[in-house]
Design a protein around this motif. Structure first.
Motif, mmCIF file in Angstrom:
data_model
loop_
_atom_site.group_PDB
_atom_site.id
_atom_site.type_symbol
_atom_site.label_atom_id
_atom_site.label_comp_id
_atom_site.label_asym_id
_atom_site.label_seq_id
_atom_site.Cartn_x
_atom_site.Cartn_y
_atom_site.Cartn_z
ATOM 1 N N ASN A 27 85.624 -0.380 32.301
ATOM 2 C CA ASN A 27 85.267 -1.768 33.089
ATOM 3 C C ASN A 27 83.597 -1.560 32.622
ATOM 4 N N THR A 122 78.775 -0.434 36.908
ATOM 5 C CA THR A 122 80.189 -0.477 37.398
ATOM 6 C C THR A 122 80.734 -0.237 38.813
ATOM 7 N N VAL A 150 77.309 -4.126 39.573
ATOM 8 C CA VAL A 150 79.189 -5.029 39.279
ATOM 9 C C VAL A 150 80.524 -3.889 39.758
ATOM 10 N N ASN A 151 80.774 -4.657 40.842
ATOM 11 C CA ASN A 151 82.325 -3.988 41.397
ATOM 12 C C ASN A 151 83.174 -4.935 40.448
ATOM 13 N N ASN A 152 84.272 -3.345 40.244
ATOM 14 C CA ASN A 152 85.491 -3.520 39.422
ATOM 15 C C ASN A 152 85.923 -5.106 39.646
ATOM 16 N N SER A 153 86.176 -5.607 40.322
ATOM 17 C CA SER A 153 87.102 -6.972 41.144
ATOM 18 C C SER A 153 86.135 -7.890 40.160
ATOM 19 N N GLU A 154 85.030 -8.091 40.459
ATOM 20 C CA GLU A 154 83.658 -9.323 39.176
ATOM 21 C C GLU A 154 83.969 -8.995 37.944
ATOM 22 N N VAL A 155 84.441 -7.851 37.411
ATOM 23 C CA VAL A 155 84.001 -7.718 35.516
ATOM 24 C C VAL A 155 84.479 -9.086 34.988
ATOM 25 N N GLU A 157 85.154 -11.721 35.282
ATOM 26 C CA GLU A 157 84.022 -13.259 35.519
ATOM 27 C C GLU A 157 82.322 -12.542 35.137
ATOM 28 N N ALA A 158 82.076 -11.275 35.102
ATOM 29 C CA ALA A 158 80.437 -11.052 35.240
ATOM 30 C C ALA A 158 79.761 -11.277 34.428
ATOM 31 N N GLN A 160 78.540 -14.247 34.165
ATOM 32 C CA GLN A 160 77.552 -15.102 35.001
ATOM 33 C C GLN A 160 76.558 -13.960 35.854
ATOM 34 N N LEU A 161 77.282 -13.553 36.407
ATOM 35 C CA LEU A 161 76.515 -12.316 37.376
ATOM 36 C C LEU A 161 75.717 -11.549 36.566
#
Length: 171
Positions: A27, A122, A150-155, A157-158, A160-161
């Motif tokens: 990740n 992450t 960055v949470n693993n579930s956000e990777v 689509e990261a 924009q974050l």
């Protein structure tokens, strides 16, 4: 202003939402690819000379043993010309509520005085843990920014974050 992304990431078996899956790319490495697209920064991968097992459970045992012993795993290679960078993006997974021990090795190996360090962590829900305060202790003469979690579930689509975080960091 020269920028470097220094990162540690692990391939092999990883834990995702209660399931262990084998991954070709960790990740943190995926997040770093997105960060590089946005910044154009140079990249250096922090790797241990003796890597942890690809087996998730065995790796967890090895990680816990390193933390228990306050180990400093040797790097398999060292970055050249680190002095030319004034900004270091430091990306790593949350291990034991902080950064992997090899990242401690990296930070202790070099003088980061006068440099800006921008951490990205992450994680599976533990956020940045104690990593920011640990970086500040290891690099007391550096400016350490608020880290990006960055949470693993956000990777997936990261991007924009990361973009939002960069804008808040006044890059």
């Amino acid at each position: 202003m020269a920028e470097l992304i220094a990162f540690y990431s692990r391939r092999g078996e990883n834990y995702f939402d209660g399931i262990i899956k084998n991954v070709e790319k960790g990740n943190t490495e995926i997040v770093v690819e997105k960060l590089r697209e946005l910044t154009g920064a140079d990249v250096f991968q922090i790797k241990q000379l003796v890597e942890y097992s690809d087996n998730y459970n065995k790796c967890a045992e090895e990680v816990n043993e390193d933390f228990k012993n306050n180990a400093r795993p040797e790097l398999d290679e060292y970055p050249q010309e680190l002095e030319k960078y004034d900004t270091i993006y430091l990306a790593y997974p949350n291990y034991c509520n902080t950064m992997p021990m090899v990242v401690f090795t990296f930070l202790e190996e070099f003088d980061f005085s006068g440099k800006t360090i921008k951490p990205i962590c992450t994680n599976g829900g533990g956020g940045v843990g104690n990593s920011i305060s640990d970086i500040k202790k290891l690099c007391p003469n550096s400016e350490v920014y608020k880290g990006l979690s960055v949470n693993n579930s956000e990777v997936p689509e990261a991007k924009q974050l990361i973009k939002d975080w960069l804008e808040k960091s006044k890059i």
